[in-house]
Write a protein that holds these residues in place. Structure first.
Motif, short mmCIF file in Angstrom:
data_model
loop_
_atom_site.label_atom_id
_atom_site.label_comp_id
_atom_site.label_asym_id
_atom_site.label_seq_id
_atom_site.Cartn_x
_atom_site.Cartn_y
_atom_site.Cartn_z
N PHE A 95 0.34 -0.86 -0.10
CA PHE A 95 0.23 0.12 -0.29
C PHE A 95 0.67 1.51 -0.25
O PHE A 95 0.40 2.00 0.70
CB PHE A 95 -0.68 0.00 1.15
N LEU A 162 -8.68 3.16 2.26
CA LEU A 162 -10.19 1.80 2.51
C LEU A 162 -10.78 1.24 1.18
O LEU A 162 -10.30 0.12 0.94
CB LEU A 162 -11.55 2.23 3.13
N ILE A 163 -10.51 1.59 -0.38
CA ILE A 163 -9.93 1.18 -1.89
C ILE A 163 -9.48 0.87 -2.00
O ILE A 163 -9.15 0.01 -2.79
CB ILE A 163 -10.80 3.52 -2.34
N SER A 164 -8.37 1.49 -1.52
CA SER A 164 -6.60 0.43 -1.87
C SER A 164 -6.85 -0.44 -1.46
O SER A 164 -5.87 -1.78 -1.57
CB SER A 164 -5.82 1.49 -1.66
N GLY A 165 -7.90 -1.09 -0.18
CA GLY A 165 -7.09 -2.51 0.70
C GLY A 165 -7.10 -2.06 1.82
O GLY A 165 -6.64 -3.72 2.01
N VAL A 166 -6.54 -1.08 2.30
CA VAL A 166 -5.90 -1.40 3.73
C VAL A 166 -7.25 -2.07 4.50
O VAL A 166 -8.13 -1.04 4.72
CB VAL A 166 -5.52 0.03 4.72
N GLN A 167 -7.24 -2.52 5.38
CA GLN A 167 -8.11 -3.04 6.31
C GLN A 167 -8.20 -1.92 7.29
O GLN A 167 -6.80 -2.05 8.18
CB GLN A 167 -7.48 -4.33 6.92
N THR A 266 0.14 0.02 6.84
CA THR A 266 0.17 -1.76 7.04
C THR A 266 1.46 -1.82 8.83
O THR A 266 2.54 -1.54 8.50
CB THR A 266 1.13 -2.61 5.92
#
Length: 311
Positions: A95, A162-167, A266
């Motif tokens: 990310f 959030l759109i990039s996939g970060v939880q 991350t």
């Protein structure tokens, strides 16, 4: 010689008379005793600046969001797609786009708060000469204005993450503490720079150069893991390299940006504690932050009563 009370309640000797002019006239102090009125004044000055900044603009507040996004776009294309910074597919580079955008947004706050505060007292000369009010409200209103902008830009960073996939992570709760350190460091420098600029106008170009040094001397573009690898891992790791790395980490912006990447994006990236080697290592950047804040307040507090005379 008569004595006057300092803002801390201690007697302070009155200024010596100047030949042919008499004693310097003490103006309003940096602070007053009514904290509620002081905060109300600071808040309203920041709010008015915020409104006037975009008065007559078609896109209005959107420009404040677009500024870091445009810088992010240019930086991402050149450094990531062309130079391949952060494209080594290491776990710490996951990310990387979110890490880069978040770092740019935080540094933009630092740049706006300190850069805007340099001339803030001089630019309000008419206000300072005609109205008595606690002078510290001027630089603090600029820091608060930059914080208004930061909150809007952090919403964009969160959405992009959030759109990039970060939880979502529990470590997101560290964000207020990260911001407190950033604001304290920026406020200390803002007080110091605004006070020094009244007497020395060379402060502005000097600070503009130093801002560029801090930008490239912080993990905004180059990941800290890459810096650590170049300076500490074999065949590197000489005594000079270790000293250089500790100077790099003594910069509070490096600590703030690295902890933001670790806590908000991350856990594969090093935390500030891991980067400094121990919890005790964190005392170095935190000590620098506290020292800058105390020095900034001390210098501004001493110069505030005589600001109008020195303009």
């Amino acid at each position: 010689m008569s004595a006057e009370a300092s803002p801390f309640g201690e007697p302070v000797a009155a200024p010596a008379p100047l030949p042919g002019l008499g004693r310097p006239i003490r103006g309003p102090r940096a602070l007053n005793d009514d904290w509620r009125r002081f905060w109300h004044l600071t808040y309203n000055m920041a709010r008015n600046e915020f409104k006037l900044k975009f008065f007559g603009s078609v896109l209005g507040y959107l420009w404040q969001v677009m500024k870091p996004l445009l810088l992010f776009g240019v930086t991402y294309v050149f450094f990531v797609l062309v130079v391949k910074v952060g494209a080594g597919h290491k776990p710490s580079e996951a990310f990387y786009g979110v890490q880069l955008l978040g770092s740019i947004v935080l540094f933009t706050f630092f740049q706006e708060a300190t850069g805007g505060a340099v001339r803030c007292v001089v630019d309000r000369e008419n206000l300072v000469r005609k109205i008595q009010f606690p002078r510290l409200a001027i630089p603090l209103s600029l820091v608060l204005l930059a914080f208004f902008n930061l909150t809007m830009n952090l919403v964009v960073v969160l959405a992009f993450a959030l759109i990039s996939g970060v939880q979502p992570m529990l470590s997101w709760l560290e964000l207020p503490l990260i911001l407190v350190i950033l604001v304290l460091f920026s406020t200390g420098l803002s007080m110091l720079l605004s006070a020094l600029f009244v007497r020395a106008r060379d402060i502005q170009p000097i600070w503009e150069v130093l801002l560029q040094v801090i930008f490239y001397g912080s993990p905004v573009i180059i990941p800290l893991e890459s810096v650590r690898e170049k300076l500490l891992q074999p065949p590197h790791g000489s005594q000079f390299d270790k000293i250089l790395y500790h100077i790099y980490m003594a910069n509070p912006m490096a600590t703030v940006l690295q902890q933001f990447r670790h806590a908000m994006v991350t856990h594969a990236t090093l935390s500030a504690r891991e980067a400094l080697g121990s919890w005790a290592g964190l005392l170095l950047p935190l000590g620098v932050t506290a020292a800058i804040f105390v020095l900034g307040f001390w210098v501004f507090n001493r110069s505030a009563p005589y600001v109008a005379e020195n303009l």
